[in-house]
Design a protein around this motif. Structure first.
Motif, PDB file in Angstrom:
ATOM      1  N   VAL A 107     -32.331  -1.756-109.705  1.00  0.00           N
ATOM      2  CA  VAL A 107     -32.708  -3.151-109.447  1.00  0.00           C
ATOM      3  C   VAL A 107     -32.963  -3.361-107.953  1.00  0.00           C
ATOM      4  O   VAL A 107     -33.951  -4.004-107.560  1.00  0.00           O
ATOM      5  N   ALA A 108     -32.115  -2.808-107.111  1.00  0.00           N
ATOM      6  CA  ALA A 108     -32.283  -2.980-105.661  1.00  0.00           C
ATOM      7  C   ALA A 108     -33.617  -2.380-105.196  1.00  0.00           C
ATOM      8  O   ALA A 108     -34.326  -2.966-104.366  1.00  0.00           O
ATOM      9  N   HIS A 109     -33.965  -1.220-105.761  1.00  0.00           N
ATOM     10  CA  HIS A 109     -35.265  -0.610-105.415  1.00  0.00           C
ATOM     11  C   HIS A 109     -36.417  -1.498-105.882  1.00  0.00           C
ATOM     12  O   HIS A 109     -37.410  -1.674-105.179  1.00  0.00           O
ATOM     13  N   ALA A 110     -36.290  -2.040-107.088  1.00  0.00           N
ATOM     14  CA  ALA A 110     -37.367  -2.875-107.644  1.00  0.00           C
ATOM     15  C   ALA A 110     -37.542  -4.150-106.815  1.00  0.00           C
ATOM     16  O   ALA A 110     -38.670  -4.590-106.556  1.00  0.00           O
ATOM     17  N   LEU A 111     -36.425  -4.727-106.391  1.00  0.00           N
ATOM     18  CA  LEU A 111     -36.521  -5.935-105.549  1.00  0.00           C
ATOM     19  C   LEU A 111     -37.165  -5.601-104.204  1.00  0.00           C
ATOM     20  O   LEU A 111     -38.001  -6.357-103.700  1.00  0.00           O
ATOM     21  N   ALA A 112     -36.783  -4.460-103.641  1.00  0.00           N
ATOM     22  CA  ALA A 112     -37.389  -4.042-102.372  1.00  0.00           C
ATOM     23  C   ALA A 112     -38.907  -3.900-102.547  1.00  0.00           C
ATOM     24  O   ALA A 112     -39.691  -4.346-101.698  1.00  0.00           O
ATOM     25  N   ALA A 113     -39.317  -3.322-103.684  1.00  0.00           N
ATOM     26  CA  ALA A 113     -40.753  -3.172-103.972  1.00  0.00           C
ATOM     27  C   ALA A 113     -41.423  -4.538-104.031  1.00  0.00           C
ATOM     28  O   ALA A 113     -42.496  -4.757-103.458  1.00  0.00           O
ATOM     29  N   GLU A 114     -40.784  -5.465-104.718  1.00  0.00           N
ATOM     30  CA  GLU A 114     -41.351  -6.820-104.837  1.00  0.00           C
ATOM     31  C   GLU A 114     -41.488  -7.466-103.454  1.00  0.00           C
ATOM     32  O   GLU A 114     -42.530  -8.028-103.117  1.00  0.00           O
ATOM     33  N   TYR A 115     -40.447  -7.361-102.645  1.00  0.00           N
ATOM     34  CA  TYR A 115     -40.485  -7.999-101.324  1.00  0.00           C
ATOM     35  C   TYR A 115     -41.464  -7.306-100.390  1.00  0.00           C
ATOM     36  O   TYR A 115     -41.930  -7.903 -99.428  1.00  0.00           O
ATOM     37  N   LEU A 116     -41.762  -6.049-100.675  1.00  0.00           N
ATOM     38  CA  LEU A 116     -42.791  -5.348 -99.886  1.00  0.00           C
ATOM     39  C   LEU A 116     -44.195  -5.723-100.355  1.00  0.00           C
ATOM     40  O   LEU A 116     -45.189  -5.287 -99.795  1.00  0.00           O
ATOM     41  N   GLY A 117     -44.259  -6.500-101.435  1.00  0.00           N
ATOM     42  CA  GLY A 117     -45.563  -6.970-101.919  1.00  0.00           C
ATOM     43  C   GLY A 117     -46.226  -6.055-102.923  1.00  0.00           C
ATOM     44  O   GLY A 117     -47.418  -6.202-103.214  1.00  0.00           O
ATOM     45  N   MET A 118     -45.464  -5.123-103.491  1.00  0.00           N
ATOM     46  CA  MET A 118     -46.076  -4.197-104.455  1.00  0.00           C
ATOM     47  C   MET A 118     -46.352  -4.940-105.767  1.00  0.00           C
ATOM     48  O   MET A 118     -45.615  -5.835-106.155  1.00  0.00           O
ATOM     49  N   LYS A 119     -47.451  -4.547-106.434  1.00  0.00           N
ATOM     50  CA  LYS A 119     -47.906  -5.324-107.596  1.00  0.00           C
ATOM     51  C   LYS A 119     -47.328  -4.848-108.916  1.00  0.00           C
ATOM     52  O   LYS A 119     -47.276  -5.597-109.888  1.00  0.00           O
ATOM     53  N   LEU A 120     -46.977  -3.573-108.990  1.00  0.00           N
ATOM     54  CA  LEU A 120     -46.440  -3.017-110.234  1.00  0.00           C
ATOM     55  C   LEU A 120     -45.211  -2.169-109.920  1.00  0.00           C
ATOM     56  O   LEU A 120     -45.129  -1.564-108.841  1.00  0.00           O
ATOM     57  N   ILE A 121     -44.317  -2.115-110.890  1.00  0.00           N
ATOM     58  CA  ILE A 121     -43.169  -1.211-110.773  1.00  0.00           C
ATOM     59  C   ILE A 121     -43.279  -0.211-111.921  1.00  0.00           C
ATOM     60  O   ILE A 121     -43.493  -0.599-113.074  1.00  0.00           O
ATOM     61  N   TYR A 122     -43.164   1.067-111.587  1.00  0.00           N
ATOM     62  CA  TYR A 122     -43.338   2.120-112.588  1.00  0.00           C
ATOM     63  C   TYR A 122     -42.031   2.893-112.706  1.00  0.00           C
ATOM     64  O   TYR A 122     -41.668   3.631-111.793  1.00  0.00           O
ATOM     65  N   LEU A 123     -41.326   2.694-113.804  1.00  0.00           N
ATOM     66  CA  LEU A 123     -40.102   3.457-114.054  1.00  0.00           C
ATOM     67  C   LEU A 123     -40.493   4.719-114.818  1.00  0.00           C
ATOM     68  O   LEU A 123     -40.953   4.637-115.965  1.00  0.00           O
ATOM     69  N   GLU A 124     -40.304   5.854-114.204  1.00  0.00           N
ATOM     70  CA  GLU A 124     -40.843   7.116-114.723  1.00  0.00           C
ATOM     71  C   GLU A 124     -39.746   8.123-114.993  1.00  0.00           C
ATOM     72  O   GLU A 124     -39.033   8.540-114.071  1.00  0.00           O
ATOM     73  N   ALA A 125     -39.603   8.507-116.272  1.00  0.00           N
ATOM     74  CA  ALA A 125     -38.651   9.573-116.598  1.00  0.00           C
ATOM     75  C   ALA A 125     -39.291  10.938-116.330  1.00  0.00           C
ATOM     76  O   ALA A 125     -38.593  11.943-116.192  1.00  0.00           O
ATOM     77  N   GLY A 126     -40.631  10.968-116.240  1.00  0.00           N
ATOM     78  CA  GLY A 126     -41.350  12.222-115.998  1.00  0.00           C
ATOM     79  C   GLY A 126     -41.897  12.789-117.287  1.00  0.00           C
ATOM     80  O   GLY A 126     -41.285  12.653-118.349  1.00  0.00           O
ATOM     81  N   SER A 127     -43.057  13.437-117.175  1.00  0.00           N
ATOM     82  CA  SER A 127     -43.695  13.960-118.370  1.00  0.00           C
ATOM     83  C   SER A 127     -42.800  15.023-119.016  1.00  0.00           C
ATOM     84  O   SER A 127     -42.284  15.905-118.341  1.00  0.00           O
ATOM     85  N   GLY A 128     -42.633  14.898-120.321  1.00  0.00           N
ATOM     86  CA  GLY A 128     -41.804  15.854-121.048  1.00  0.00           C
ATOM     87  C   GLY A 128     -40.314  15.617-120.845  1.00  0.00           C
ATOM     88  O   GLY A 128     -39.491  16.491-121.140  1.00  0.00           O
ATOM     89  N   ALA A 129     -39.941  14.443-120.361  1.00  0.00           N
ATOM     90  CA  ALA A 129     -38.526  14.138-120.118  1.00  0.00           C
ATOM     91  C   ALA A 129     -37.715  14.325-121.392  1.00  0.00           C
ATOM     92  O   ALA A 129     -38.199  14.059-122.490  1.00  0.00           O
ATOM     93  N   LYS A 130     -36.495  14.795-121.219  1.00  0.00           N
ATOM     94  CA  LYS A 130     -35.608  14.938-122.373  1.00  0.00           C
ATOM     95  C   LYS A 130     -35.221  13.549-122.883  1.00  0.00           C
ATOM     96  O   LYS A 130     -35.224  13.288-124.077  1.00  0.00           O
ATOM     97  N   TYR A 131     -34.888  12.660-121.959  1.00  0.00           N
ATOM     98  CA  TYR A 131     -34.525  11.283-122.319  1.00  0.00           C
ATOM     99  C   TYR A 131     -35.450  10.313-121.603  1.00  0.00           C
ATOM    100  O   TYR A 131     -35.666  10.444-120.400  1.00  0.00           O
ATOM    101  N   PRO A 132     -35.972   9.322-122.311  1.00  0.00           N
ATOM    102  CA  PRO A 132     -36.796   8.311-121.622  1.00  0.00           C
ATOM    103  C   PRO A 132     -35.928   7.406-120.748  1.00  0.00           C
ATOM    104  O   PRO A 132     -34.699   7.509-120.765  1.00  0.00           O
ATOM    105  N   VAL A 133     -36.553   6.516-119.998  1.00  0.00           N
ATOM    106  CA  VAL A 133     -35.808   5.581-119.149  1.00  0.00           C
ATOM    107  C   VAL A 133     -34.891   4.746-120.058  1.00  0.00           C
ATOM    108  O   VAL A 133     -35.336   4.232-121.091  1.00  0.00           O
ATOM    109  N   PRO A 134     -33.596   4.610-119.689  1.00  0.00           N
ATOM    110  CA  PRO A 134     -32.678   3.859-120.570  1.00  0.00           C
ATOM    111  C   PRO A 134     -33.076   2.389-120.720  1.00  0.00           C
ATOM    112  O   PRO A 134     -33.538   1.760-119.763  1.00  0.00           O
TER     113      PRO A 134
END
Ligand code: 1GP
Length: 251
Positions: free
Chosen positions: A157-184
């Motif tokens: 959450v802290a990273h996502a808020l920092a992204a928002e305050y930096l003016g970023m338009k999208l947040i991409y939560l990435e487990a990585g291709s072929g991840a064993k477990y997706p983002v919780p």
């Protein structure tokens, strides 16, 4: 309408969007075109093109071919500055915000920016956040960064808020291709509650049910890659698209 506005429009109209990732290295160009066309026919909202590496030498031609054969947005999801093409509708201007490697935070971006300007390509500022997923993924290895711990929602959450305050338009939560477990789900829920930018979730999403679960948790866009690489049966992509689009109508 810009491509970013088209994405917002998809989210507004369908509740959540379904995006497929096509990696030029994974199959011949003819097969990639087939997948892209099938994706469009079966209800996919946009196509990402990119990969951690690039063995395929004619990236420009690849993007041009895909773009020629579909009318949904074709957006670059670059693993490096080699993956910039004038033929795409837009490029995710990614910064690996979860990491502390200056090269993937700002170095590659500085190298790529002049070319993006020259091509007059729409750049969509995106906070790329890698999340621990049970294996070392290509994205983690190639970015030379540590992913966010999967149980630490407050850190995400802290990273996502920092992204928002930096003016970023999208947040991409990435487990990585072929991840064993997706983002919780809990992490998706926490990030989507606190941070305003639309949330893209990808990596290790192998079934329509899991895709729908991620939308229910708060994802605005779901990305799948691997599920399309083997022989894709007619209707298979539609099952994902329907599951993702139907979440909102059911709630
Ligand atoms: C896009 O990296 C993902 O965010 C794609 O992951 O190949 O596991 O679907 P999969």
């Amino acid at each position: 309408m810009t491509t970013f506005e088209r994405l917002l429009d998809i989210k507004a109209k369908r509740g959540a969007g379904y995006i497929v990732l096509i990696d030029p290295d994974k199959q011949k160009i003819e097969k990639s075109i087939e997948i892209a066309q099938q994706a469009e026919t079966e209800g996919v909202d946009a196509i990402f093109i990119g990969g951690s590496l690039l063995f395929y030498s004619t990236f420009e031609e690849f993007v041009e071919q895909i773009k020629t054969h579909v009318s949904i947005p074709v957006i670059l999801f670059p693993g490096s500055t080699q993956q910039i093409s004038r033929h795409a509708d837009a490029i995710l201007f990614l910064s690996v915000l979860s990491g502390r490697n200056p090269e993937t935070l700002i170095g590659q971006q500085v190298k790529g920016a002049p070319l993006i300007k020259m091509y007059n390509l729409e750049a969509i500022s995106t906070a790329y956040m890698l999340v621990e997923s049970g294996v070392v993924t290509s994205a983690e290895f190639m970015s030379n960064t540590r992913p966010l711990p999967r149980e630490k929602n407050d850190i995400a959450v802290a990273h996502a808020l920092a992204a928002e305050y930096l003016g970023m338009k999208l947040i991409y939560l990435e487990a990585g291709s072929g991840a064993k477990y997706p983002v919780p789900d809990e992490m998706i829920d926490a990030v989507s509650r606190y941070a305003a930018p639309p949330l893209i979730v990808g990596g290790g999403i192998r079934t329509p049910e899991i895709a729908a679960q991620k939308v229910k948790a708060g994802a605005s866009f779901i990305v799948t890659g691997n599920v399309l690489e083997n022989a894709v049966k007619p209707g298979h992509i539609a099952e994902f698209a329907d599951a993702i689009h139907n979440v909102v109508s059911q709630t």
